[in-house]
Design an enzyme around this catalytic site. Sequence first.
Site, PDB file in Angstrom:
ATOM      1  N   LYS A 123      -2.293   6.900   0.423  1.00  0.00           N
ATOM      2  CA  LYS A 123      -1.977   7.173  -0.990  1.00  0.00           C
ATOM      3  C   LYS A 123      -2.995   6.486  -1.904  1.00  0.00           C
ATOM      4  O   LYS A 123      -3.387   5.342  -1.638  1.00  0.00           O
ATOM      5  CB  LYS A 123      -0.569   6.670  -1.322  1.00  0.00           C
ATOM      6  CG  LYS A 123       0.507   7.508  -0.660  1.00  0.00           C
ATOM      7  CD  LYS A 123       1.880   7.069  -1.078  1.00  0.00           C
ATOM      8  CE  LYS A 123       2.931   7.891  -0.356  1.00  0.00           C
ATOM      9  NZ  LYS A 123       4.222   7.247  -0.303  1.00  0.00           N
TER      10      LYS A 123
ATOM     11  N   ASP B 290      -7.288   8.005  13.139  1.00  0.00           N
ATOM     12  CA  ASP B 290      -6.966   9.446  13.156  1.00  0.00           C
ATOM     13  C   ASP B 290      -7.193  10.031  11.771  1.00  0.00           C
ATOM     14  O   ASP B 290      -7.156  11.239  11.599  1.00  0.00           O
ATOM     15  CB  ASP B 290      -5.482   9.630  13.504  1.00  0.00           C
ATOM     16  CG  ASP B 290      -4.610   9.093  12.381  1.00  0.00           C
ATOM     17  OD1 ASP B 290      -4.579   7.858  12.201  1.00  0.00           O
ATOM     18  OD2 ASP B 290      -3.990   9.895  11.644  1.00  0.00           O
TER      19      ASP B 290
ATOM     20  N   ASP C 237      -1.910  -9.905  15.011  1.00  0.00           N
ATOM     21  CA  ASP C 237      -1.156  -8.962  14.189  1.00  0.00           C
ATOM     22  C   ASP C 237      -0.366  -9.817  13.200  1.00  0.00           C
ATOM     23  O   ASP C 237      -0.301 -11.048  13.337  1.00  0.00           O
ATOM     24  CB  ASP C 237      -0.220  -8.097  15.058  1.00  0.00           C
ATOM     25  CG  ASP C 237       0.106  -6.747  14.415  1.00  0.00           C
ATOM     26  OD1 ASP C 237      -0.364  -5.708  14.908  1.00  0.00           O
ATOM     27  OD2 ASP C 237       0.834  -6.733  13.386  1.00  0.00           O
TER      28      ASP C 237
ATOM     29  N   ASP D 154      -3.884   0.538   9.643  1.00  0.00           N
ATOM     30  CA  ASP D 154      -3.115   1.316   8.663  1.00  0.00           C
ATOM     31  C   ASP D 154      -4.083   1.990   7.689  1.00  0.00           C
ATOM     32  O   ASP D 154      -4.902   1.316   7.058  1.00  0.00           O
ATOM     33  CB  ASP D 154      -2.163   0.389   7.889  1.00  0.00           C
ATOM     34  CG  ASP D 154      -1.113  -0.223   8.812  1.00  0.00           C
ATOM     35  OD1 ASP D 154      -0.682   0.462   9.754  1.00  0.00           O
ATOM     36  OD2 ASP D 154      -0.739  -1.392   8.593  1.00  0.00           O
TER      37      ASP D 154
END
Length: 192
Positions: free
Chosen positions: A104, A136, A50, A100
């Site tokens: 947008k 999702d 990460d 992520d």
Amino acid sequence: MDSLTNTWGIWELPDGPADRKVELDMGCGKGRFTTTLAHRYPDRLVLCNDVMSDRLRIVEKRGIREGLANLRVLRAASLALVSYQLPPDSIDRMHLLCPDPWPKKHHLARRLVCTDFLCRVPRILKRGGVFHLSTDYVPYFEDWLRMFAQLPHLYEPFPEGVADVADIKTDFELLWNSKGTPVQHIAFRLKG
Ligand SMILES: C[S@@+](CC[C@H](N)C(=O)[O-])C[C@H]1O[C@@H](n2cnc3c(N)ncnc32)[C@H](O)[C@@H]1O
């Protein structure tokens, strides 16, 4: 935790049986999936990465507390890991779970999964290795299906490759499910 940097160069896998399987959980967050996987397969090396140190520290502490000698925590950006930091042909299965989605329009370029990324993954994935993804966010998922469909020479669908981990939910998957939002999974196998 190992912090990988450009100047450090290529990171070598630690010693272990030559035929030991290696799993990689990319963008592991707080590592619920990673640590469950490491418990389930003590004979496999489980790597996770990460970019957020605070989240990685949580994974690392949990690994120590729970005696997970087969877990290695890497502070590294996923694109760099895939492009040059991990050795070639080193990963048997890699998981990219709830990355992520950058919904947008003006953030689309920040998405990790794109054709360029999918063409770099085969450098580290062993032949026949499995690439497992989940999200999702339906538009991102549909993009993945389109992108993989354009790379039939590299990948083939392989849902059975993740049947053994279908019960393990990540922190984000649990969060989405608690709000009534399903998370979809797909898996592909690298062609030989
Ligand atoms: C939405 S969270 C999902 C975390 C975990 N996989 C889960 O499902 O609970 C996305 C994670 O990816 C990490 N991340 C974002 N960009 C990254 C990058 N370029 N390389 C590695 N990790 C990244 C974030 O820090 C965050 O922990």
